[in-house]
Design an enzyme around this catalytic site. Structure first.
Site, short mmCIF file in Angstrom:
data_model
loop_
_atom_site.label_atom_id
_atom_site.label_comp_id
_atom_site.label_asym_id
_atom_site.label_seq_id
_atom_site.Cartn_x
_atom_site.Cartn_y
_atom_site.Cartn_z
N TYR A 38 26.25 7.44 62.65
CA TYR A 38 26.64 8.82 63.29
C TYR A 38 25.10 9.15 64.08
O TYR A 38 25.16 9.45 65.13
CB TYR A 38 26.98 9.76 62.24
N LYS A 64 24.49 9.45 68.16
CA LYS A 64 24.31 10.77 68.75
C LYS A 64 23.15 10.77 69.20
O LYS A 64 22.79 11.41 70.22
CB LYS A 64 24.43 11.78 67.55
#
Length: 280
Positions: free
Chosen positions: A155, A159
């Site tokens: 994640y 990002k």
């Protein structure tokens, strides 16, 4: 810079039926924009569009951000339906909660493919239409682009990659009159956060995000900040604004954040409770 009014423009949103996507759709519709709503479930996007207005104001399409051809067909169809696409919001995203040593490779690859490659595919398919309107591309990233938490390597990496992709793309299209931004909200309530809090490892790590450094903020604040950023064609949108400094100088404060945010045995305790599938 003068305000970029949304009334009469067409805004396309991927992941439109999720928590943030739905809230953004309502907020943008309230400003008079037409909405092209893209998500995996055609029936869900159709219901969402029907709740937002007539077919001339909102319409849904099935699209998978992991499939470029699927995205291209949906975006081209939306442009043909509305006659234009001014703003593309690459919002589709997923998470997982597992350390690098035990995470299922398929889980890691799925998160990065949706969160990062999915943004690239969305931008790539939407750019020709946005260029015609000298419009704006927005990628929904996260404060996780700057504050890299454990057990969420896929994640945080995705990002951070989205942030970098937006910066690179901005340089490539600025001579075309196209703006490019990335949005970086802190924690707020969504189905993904509910999933984190119901997972033993996620609950140990974040303690429900009820207080302290990781406390959640209202969804309305996130939406207001993002819409305001769109209307400014902002390069970087940080919500809440008070986290702007951490976003801009992450290298200076990360060691302090790591010590305060994950004290004692918090991280090994969470690792011990994590599932290779990303969730328990």
């Amino acid at each position: 810079m003068s305000r970029y009014h949304l009334a009469g423009r067409t805004v396309l949103i991927t992941g439109s039926t999720g928590g943030l996507g739905s809230a953004l759709a309502r907020a943008v519709a309230a400003r008079g924009a037409n909405l092209a709503l893209l998500d995996l479930d055609a029936d869900a996007t159709a219901r969402q569009a029907e709740a937002l207005g007539p077919d001339t104001a909102a319409r849904g399409w099935a699209a998978d951000v992991r499939d470029f051809d699927s995205l291209q067909r949906a975006i081209d169809a939306a442009a043909a339906h509305f006659g234009r696409i001014d703003v593309v919001i690459a919002n589709a995203g997923v998470g997982a909660m597992a350390p690098l040593a035990t995470v299922d490779p398929a889980v890691f690859e799925r998160v990065t493919d949706i969160n990062l490659n999915g943004v690239w595919r969305t931008f790539r398919a939407g750019l020709p239409h946005v260029t015609q309107q000298k419009g704006y591309l927005l990628a929904i990233s996260s404060m996780a682009a700057f504050v890299h938490s454990p057990l969420q390597g896929a994640y945080t990496a995705s990002k951070a990659g989205v942030w970098a992709l937006a910066d690179s793309t901005r340089l490539e299209v600025r001579h075309l009159g196209v703006g490019v931004g990335s949005a970086h909200p802190t924690f707020f309530k969504t189905p993904m956060m509910d999933q984190i809090h119901s997972d033993p490892a996620g609950n140990t790590l974040w303690k429900g995000n009820a207080s302290g450094l990781w406390k959640m903020i209202p969804l309305d604040d996130v939406v207001a900040g993002i819409v305001s950023g769109i209307e400014r064609r902002a390069d970087l949108i940080v919500v809440p604004k008070r986290l702007g400094l951490p976003a801009r100088i992450p290298g200076l404060i990360r060691p302090i954040v790591d010590r305060i945010g994950f004290p004692g045995t918090t991280i090994p305790d969470a690792i011990a409770q994590a599932s290779p599938t990303g969730w328990n």
